[in-house]
Design a protein around this motif. Structure first.
Motif, mmCIF file in Angstrom:
data_model
loop_
_atom_site.group_PDB
_atom_site.id
_atom_site.type_symbol
_atom_site.label_atom_id
_atom_site.label_comp_id
_atom_site.label_asym_id
_atom_site.label_seq_id
_atom_site.Cartn_x
_atom_site.Cartn_y
_atom_site.Cartn_z
ATOM 1 N N ARG A 134 -2.392 5.937 -0.093
ATOM 2 C CA ARG A 134 -3.027 4.772 0.760
ATOM 3 C C ARG A 134 -3.744 3.841 -0.292
ATOM 4 O O ARG A 134 -5.040 3.522 0.243
ATOM 5 C CB ARG A 134 -4.078 5.363 1.735
ATOM 6 N N LYS A 135 -3.452 3.544 -1.355
ATOM 7 C CA LYS A 135 -4.294 2.826 -2.378
ATOM 8 C C LYS A 135 -3.059 1.361 -2.470
ATOM 9 O O LYS A 135 -1.905 1.366 -2.304
ATOM 10 C CB LYS A 135 -4.042 3.442 -3.768
ATOM 11 N N GLY A 136 -3.752 0.422 -2.778
ATOM 12 C CA GLY A 136 -3.198 -0.963 -3.071
ATOM 13 C C GLY A 136 -2.262 -0.757 -4.243
ATOM 14 O O GLY A 136 -2.580 -0.366 -5.156
ATOM 15 N N THR A 144 0.908 -1.350 -0.097
ATOM 16 C CA THR A 144 0.088 -0.145 -0.003
ATOM 17 C C THR A 144 0.822 1.235 -0.129
ATOM 18 O O THR A 144 1.827 1.328 0.535
ATOM 19 C CB THR A 144 -0.823 0.056 1.413
#
Ligand code: 2BA
Length: 112
Positions: free
Chosen positions: A38-40, A33
């Motif tokens: 905060r994105k995969g 992440t």
């Protein structure tokens, strides 16, 4: 020998891995992440001979395009600093994608 750590977008990961497999280059995928959006994303670990490093980088260049992404972040006023209700929200546009690549020397490579 080198260990390549490449952080790529989730959307690009499958294409990169497929191309590496075709070249018989081994890869391990870790789900990760990004600390900012905060994105995969995916972190690829690629242990490879020095001569193959350029091939790996070329594959990344071809399969990972840079794109703009919009992040919505709450704007906190001084009085609501510790509050979870931080309104109104603001948008930040960032350039993301491509591949972030770290290449490190491997001291030993052992398969037991
Ligand atoms: P994120 O941390 O989610 O960052 C996504 C994008 O947001 C970044 O794209 C960059 O354009 C922007 N960004 C990151 N931190 C920022 C900040 N403090 N202020 C303003 N904008 C910021 P990329 O540079 O292409 O990075 C994509 C992903 O690669 C990152 O996702 C992170 O997971 C990883 N990454 C990038 N640089 C790294 C580093 N030096 N060490 C470890 N991981 C890194």
């Amino acid at each position: 020998m080198k260990m390549i750590f490449a952080i790529v977008r989730k959307e690009d990961e499958g294409f990169v891995i497929e191309r590496l497999n075709k070249e018989k280059i081994s890869v391990t995928k870790l789900s990760s992440t990004g600390g900012f959006l905060r994105k995969g994303n995916a972190t690829l670990m690629i242990g490879t001979e020095d001569e193959q490093v350029d091939t790996v980088l070329q594959i990344m260049k071809e399969e990972c395009s840079r794109r703009q992404e919009v992040m919505i972040s709450p704007t906190y006023s001084a009085s609501s600093r510790d509050s979870v209700m931080g309104y109104p929200s603001s948008q930040i546009t960032v350039e993301a994608g491509g591949a972030t690549v770290f290449i490190v020397n491997v001291e030993q490579f052992i398969k037991l």
